[in-house]
Scaffold this motif. Structure first.
Motif, PDB file in Angstrom:
ATOM      1  N   SER A 170      -1.971   2.002   4.092  1.00 39.09           N
ATOM      2  CA  SER A 170      -0.838   0.839   4.426  1.00 39.09           C
ATOM      3  C   SER A 170      -1.056  -0.081   3.188  1.00 39.09           C
ATOM      4  CB  SER A 170      -1.389  -0.044   5.674  1.00 39.09           C
ATOM      5  OG  SER A 170      -2.567  -0.790   5.615  1.00 39.09           O
ATOM      6  N   LEU A 171      -0.271  -1.117   3.189  1.00 39.36           N
ATOM      7  CA  LEU A 171      -0.023  -1.967   2.024  1.00 39.36           C
ATOM      8  C   LEU A 171      -1.451  -2.682   2.139  1.00 39.36           C
ATOM      9  CD1 LEU A 171       1.416  -3.490  -0.150  1.00 39.36           C
ATOM     10  CD2 LEU A 171       2.046  -5.192   1.627  1.00 39.36           C
ATOM     11  N   ARG A 172      -2.315  -3.141   3.249  1.00 41.08           N
ATOM     12  CA  ARG A 172      -3.303  -3.913   3.208  1.00 41.08           C
ATOM     13  C   ARG A 172      -4.233  -2.939   2.623  1.00 41.08           C
ATOM     14  NH1 ARG A 172      -7.301  -5.498   7.529  1.00 41.08           N
ATOM     15  NH2 ARG A 172      -8.319  -7.468   6.759  1.00 41.08           N
ATOM     16  N   GLY A 173      -4.445  -1.649   3.039  1.00 39.33           N
ATOM     17  CA  GLY A 173      -5.485  -0.686   2.568  1.00 39.33           C
ATOM     18  C   GLY A 173      -5.433  -0.411   0.937  1.00 39.33           C
ATOM     19  N   LEU A 174      -4.004  -0.461   0.540  1.00 39.53           N
ATOM     20  CA  LEU A 174      -3.738  -0.333  -1.106  1.00 39.53           C
ATOM     21  C   LEU A 174      -4.367  -1.676  -1.745  1.00 39.53           C
ATOM     22  CD1 LEU A 174      -0.260   0.558  -2.611  1.00 39.53           C
ATOM     23  CD2 LEU A 174      -1.902  -1.342  -3.600  1.00 39.53           C
ATOM     24  N   LEU A 175      -4.049  -2.774  -1.234  1.00 39.72           N
ATOM     25  CA  LEU A 175      -4.641  -3.897  -1.811  1.00 39.72           C
ATOM     26  C   LEU A 175      -5.950  -4.242  -1.850  1.00 39.72           C
ATOM     27  CD1 LEU A 175      -1.923  -6.650  -0.758  1.00 39.72           C
ATOM     28  CD2 LEU A 175      -2.255  -5.584  -3.030  1.00 39.72           C
ATOM     29  N   ALA A 176      -6.697  -3.768  -0.464  1.00 40.26           N
ATOM     30  CA  ALA A 176      -8.117  -3.644  -0.435  1.00 40.26           C
ATOM     31  C   ALA A 176      -8.746  -2.717  -1.489  1.00 40.26           C
ATOM     32  CB  ALA A 176      -8.429  -3.303   1.056  1.00 40.26           C
ATOM     33  N   ARG A 177      -8.208  -1.754  -1.520  1.00 42.81           N
ATOM     34  CA  ARG A 177      -9.033  -0.800  -2.778  1.00 42.81           C
ATOM     35  C   ARG A 177      -8.827  -1.143  -4.051  1.00 42.81           C
ATOM     36  NH1 ARG A 177      -6.853   2.938   1.650  1.00 42.81           N
ATOM     37  NH2 ARG A 177      -5.047   3.023   0.158  1.00 42.81           N
ATOM     38  N   THR A 178      -7.724  -1.908  -4.411  1.00 42.82           N
ATOM     39  CA  THR A 178      -7.305  -2.442  -6.016  1.00 42.82           C
ATOM     40  C   THR A 178      -8.068  -3.756  -5.987  1.00 42.82           C
ATOM     41  OG1 THR A 178      -5.362  -1.067  -5.286  1.00 42.82           O
ATOM     42  CG2 THR A 178      -5.484  -2.539  -7.424  1.00 42.82           C
ATOM     43  N   ILE A 179      -7.789  -4.651  -5.185  1.00 39.44           N
ATOM     44  CA  ILE A 179      -8.187  -6.105  -5.560  1.00 39.44           C
ATOM     45  C   ILE A 179      -8.857  -6.605  -4.430  1.00 39.44           C
ATOM     46  CG2 ILE A 179      -6.378  -6.327  -7.451  1.00 39.44           C
ATOM     47  CD1 ILE A 179      -4.781  -7.836  -5.186  1.00 39.44           C
ATOM     48  N   GLY A 180      -9.025  -6.201  -3.280  1.00 41.46           N
ATOM     49  CA  GLY A 180      -9.822  -6.997  -2.241  1.00 41.46           C
ATOM     50  C   GLY A 180      -8.621  -7.709  -1.341  1.00 41.46           C
ATOM     51  N   ASP A 225      -9.755 -10.757   0.425  1.00 43.85           N
ATOM     52  CA  ASP A 225     -10.428 -12.005   0.773  1.00 43.85           C
ATOM     53  C   ASP A 225      -9.778 -13.134   0.435  1.00 43.85           C
ATOM     54  OD1 ASP A 225     -12.394 -10.482   2.380  1.00 43.85           O
ATOM     55  OD2 ASP A 225     -13.621 -10.159   0.642  1.00 43.85           O
ATOM     56  N   GLY A 226      -9.654 -14.204   1.010  1.00 44.52           N
ATOM     57  CA  GLY A 226      -9.155 -15.308   0.547  1.00 44.52           C
ATOM     58  C   GLY A 226      -7.607 -15.231   0.152  1.00 44.52           C
ATOM     59  N   ALA A 227      -7.481 -15.522  -1.106  1.00 44.03           N
ATOM     60  CA  ALA A 227      -6.109 -15.453  -1.829  1.00 44.03           C
ATOM     61  C   ALA A 227      -5.384 -14.081  -1.629  1.00 44.03           C
ATOM     62  CB  ALA A 227      -5.966 -15.805  -3.323  1.00 44.03           C
ATOM     63  N   HIS A 228      -6.264 -13.209  -1.799  1.00 38.67           N
ATOM     64  CA  HIS A 228      -5.842 -11.708  -1.713  1.00 38.67           C
ATOM     65  C   HIS A 228      -5.099 -11.579  -0.130  1.00 38.67           C
ATOM     66  CE1 HIS A 228      -8.567 -10.528  -5.115  1.00 38.67           C
ATOM     67  NE2 HIS A 228      -7.419 -11.205  -5.558  1.00 38.67           N
ATOM     68  N   GLN A 229      -5.825 -12.045   0.949  1.00 36.44           N
ATOM     69  CA  GLN A 229      -5.311 -11.781   2.250  1.00 36.44           C
ATOM     70  C   GLN A 229      -4.009 -12.641   2.308  1.00 36.44           C
ATOM     71  OE1 GLN A 229      -6.411 -10.332   4.594  1.00 36.44           O
ATOM     72  NE2 GLN A 229      -5.689 -11.232   6.499  1.00 36.44           N
ATOM     73  N   LEU A 230      -3.992 -13.915   1.461  1.00 29.54           N
ATOM     74  CA  LEU A 230      -2.383 -14.379   1.616  1.00 29.54           C
ATOM     75  C   LEU A 230      -1.438 -13.481   0.843  1.00 29.54           C
ATOM     76  CD1 LEU A 230      -0.820 -16.984   2.228  1.00 29.54           C
ATOM     77  CD2 LEU A 230      -1.547 -17.896   0.056  1.00 29.54           C
ATOM     78  N   LEU A 231      -1.826 -12.920  -0.165  1.00 29.15           N
ATOM     79  CA  LEU A 231      -1.178 -12.147  -0.878  1.00 29.15           C
ATOM     80  C   LEU A 231      -0.455 -11.004  -0.239  1.00 29.15           C
ATOM     81  CD1 LEU A 231       0.279 -10.995  -3.513  1.00 29.15           C
ATOM     82  CD2 LEU A 231      -1.580  -9.850  -3.961  1.00 29.15           C
ATOM     83  N   TRP A 232      -1.254 -10.163   0.634  1.00 30.03           N
ATOM     84  CA  TRP A 232      -0.974  -9.501   1.686  1.00 30.03           C
ATOM     85  C   TRP A 232      -0.024  -9.763   2.761  1.00 30.03           C
ATOM     86  CZ3 TRP A 232      -2.622  -9.079   6.977  1.00 30.03           C
ATOM     87  CH2 TRP A 232      -2.137  -8.078   7.493  1.00 30.03           C
ATOM     88  N   LEU A 233      -0.241 -10.881   3.278  1.00 27.09           N
ATOM     89  CA  LEU A 233       0.802 -11.277   4.159  1.00 27.09           C
ATOM     90  C   LEU A 233       2.022 -11.694   3.665  1.00 27.09           C
ATOM     91  CD1 LEU A 233      -1.707 -13.934   6.132  1.00 27.09           C
ATOM     92  CD2 LEU A 233      -0.908 -11.520   7.024  1.00 27.09           C
ATOM     93  N   VAL A 234       2.082 -12.249   2.339  1.00 30.93           N
ATOM     94  CA  VAL A 234       3.422 -12.515   1.830  1.00 30.93           C
ATOM     95  C   VAL A 234       4.182 -11.333   1.568  1.00 30.93           C
ATOM     96  CG1 VAL A 234       4.583 -13.604  -0.277  1.00 30.93           C
ATOM     97  CG2 VAL A 234       2.770 -14.847   1.030  1.00 30.93           C
ATOM     98  N   ALA A 235       3.427 -10.511   0.892  1.00 34.10           N
ATOM     99  CA  ALA A 235       4.157  -9.402   0.575  1.00 34.10           C
ATOM    100  C   ALA A 235       4.694  -8.448   1.620  1.00 34.10           C
ATOM    101  CB  ALA A 235       2.957  -8.197  -0.230  1.00 34.10           C
ATOM    102  N   ALA A 236       3.741  -8.384   2.905  1.00 35.09           N
ATOM    103  CA  ALA A 236       3.974  -7.605   3.872  1.00 35.09           C
ATOM    104  C   ALA A 236       5.385  -8.243   4.480  1.00 35.09           C
ATOM    105  CB  ALA A 236       3.066  -7.711   5.121  1.00 35.09           C
ATOM    106  N   SER A 237       5.422  -9.412   4.659  1.00 33.56           N
ATOM    107  CA  SER A 237       6.589 -10.338   5.288  1.00 33.56           C
ATOM    108  C   SER A 237       7.774 -10.025   4.372  1.00 33.56           C
ATOM    109  CB  SER A 237       6.315 -11.601   5.400  1.00 33.56           C
ATOM    110  OG  SER A 237       5.175 -11.860   5.924  1.00 33.56           O
TER     111      SER A 237
END
Length: 440
Positions: free
Chosen positions: A266-276, A278-290
């Motif tokens: 998933s997109l979250r898995g991609l980001l987690a394996r690449t940059i994590g 946590d914190g701002a990265h979690q917000l990045l995932w939410l914005v990108a998914a939306s």
């Protein structure tokens, strides 16, 4: 027919479903039948040779445990269904889903295996029928007979193979949504199956939004009502578990596992394996998914209004899997109707674009083809990581979804002028011909 003519022949309340029925060509019918039979026999041979890999039905066994807990009055959420490790074998579906698993309690031995294997194959065949119907093929004996061979070919799609191996529920959800979307908009039952699918697993609720943005309000309300009914049934039969689930368990990511798991496609898995994440990265995932969800709905609306209901629905299905916090490989069964659509497009249209698109999709879904060379391996994720290509193919389905967004946007821009596509909504044969004149 010109767009100005369409404005007068297809009113805004027209149907979205393809009413213009085509017959499957004889040559294609026999070619697909032979190839599908060969693919199915080859798959069956591998199942018989390595059943511990190809048909272990581990998830079906977990569903059976959930059914046993319901019968015994034990919570399905308080502890993992197998073992004692949080995030491993925990029940992540709704209480209504747990009730659906109760009939599995009495299945044992060969009957258990037959239900797991042939049940999923039958539902895959039903999904093929629904997809072909949405493509405008006549619902005749030829279509019925062609369903199993196409399903046999789709067994080599990696998510389908994994769903079959695990005895997963994904193909059931696929069938419910496709069968629902294949119904005419005038049907009072349209929306019921989508609501039931959302009542089993939450991700199909995205299709309710799709119905809303395509202005099929009655179907959307029906879907919401059907989903609400499943929640009420869950509360009536399992009040404690329902309170646990709906008060927070359904949004608890720790029940599934760590997002950086290499099988979290998933997109979250991609980001987690690449940059994590946590914190701002979690917000990045939410914005990108939306953003991805919003773009999908925009494209799907225009596809639907111009007569392309199947690709619109498939795009939504792929998007639900891409933006979900956790998506196992077997969740991506929406690749199956995508391949059906692209194959139909490649057969019907000349040029290079359609066949090339089919080849790209086949390459992205080709993890299952590894079993041709090594039947002990069913996924590319079973091979060790260690090179830069891992970043690409370990996230292949996400990249494919984004590529499909681009392809759909380019096609819509070239084929349908912005602001005029709404006039291609169809009402009977005349509306269908108008819509087809725009998109072909």
């Amino acid at each position: 027919m010109s767009l100005s003519t369409i404005e007068h022949t297809a009113p805004p309340s027209a149907e979205h479903n393809v009413p213009q029925r085509r017959t499957i060509p004889t040559f294609a019918y026999w070619a697909i039948s032979v190839l599908g039979a060969a693919a199915g026999i080859c798959y069956l041979g591998q199942v018989l040779h390595t059943p511990q890999v190809m048909m272990h039905l581990m998830d079906l066994g977990v569903y059976q445990i959930a059914g046993n807990r319901v019968v015994d009055g034990v919570s399905v959420y308080d502890t993992p269904l197998l073992g004692h490790t949080r995030g491993v074998w925990e029940f992540v579906y709704t209480p209504f889903a747990a009730l659906l698993f109760v009939p599995l309690v009495d299945l044992h031995g060969e009957l258990y295996t037959y239900v797991g294997a042939f049940g999923n194959f039958a539902m895959l065949t039903g999904s093929v029928w629904a997809a072909l119907s949405m493509l405008g093929y006549r619902r005749d004996r030829r279509l019925v007979l062609l369903g199993p061979p196409i399903a046999g070919l789709l067994m080599w799609c990696e998510p389908v193979r994994e769903t079959m191996a695990f005895g997963q529920i994904n193909i059931l959800l696929l069938l419910l949504v496709l069968a629902d979307m294949a119904l005419p908009d005038s049907s009072r039952w349209k929306g019921v199956l989508t609501g039931i699918a959302a009542g089993i697993k939450l991700t199909p609720a995205f299709f309710v939004i799709y119905l809303l943005v395509t202005r099929r309000y009655r179907a959307a309300v029906t879907a919401i009502g059907a989903c609400a009914a499943t929640v009420l049934i869950g509360f009536a039969a399992l009040p404690k578990d329902s309170l646990t689930y709906w008060s927070g368990a359904f949004v608890d990511p720790t029940r599934v596992g760590v997002p950086e798991n290499p099988r979290n496609e998933s997109l979250r898995g991609l980001l987690a394996r690449t940059i994590g994440v946590d914190g701002a990265h979690q917000l990045l995932w939410l914005v990108a998914a939306s953003a991805i969800a919003a773009v999908c709905l925009l494209l799907a609306r225009r596809l639907s209004l111009t007569g392309r209901e199947l690709p619109a629905v498939v795009l939504c299905g792929l998007t639900t899997t891409a933006v979900s916090p956790y998506s196992w490989v077997h969740h991506w069964v929406w690749l199956a109707p995508l391949l059906v659509y692209l194959a139909d497009l490649a057969l019907r249209r000349g040029g290079v674009a359609a066949p090339l698109g089919l080849l790209v999709a086949l390459a992205a879904a080709s993890g299952g083809l590894i079993a041709v060379l090594d039947p002990t391996v069913v996924s590319i994720f079973d091979y060790p990581s260690g090179n830069h290509l891992t970043v690409f193919f370990h996230n292949g389905y996400v990249w494919l979804t984004l590529a499909l967004f681009g392809a759909a946007a380019v096609w819509l821009r070239r084929s349908v002028p912005t602001g005029r596509d709404s006039y291609a909504r169809r009402d009977g044969v005349n509306g269908a011909k108008a819509g087809m004149s725009v998109i072909e």
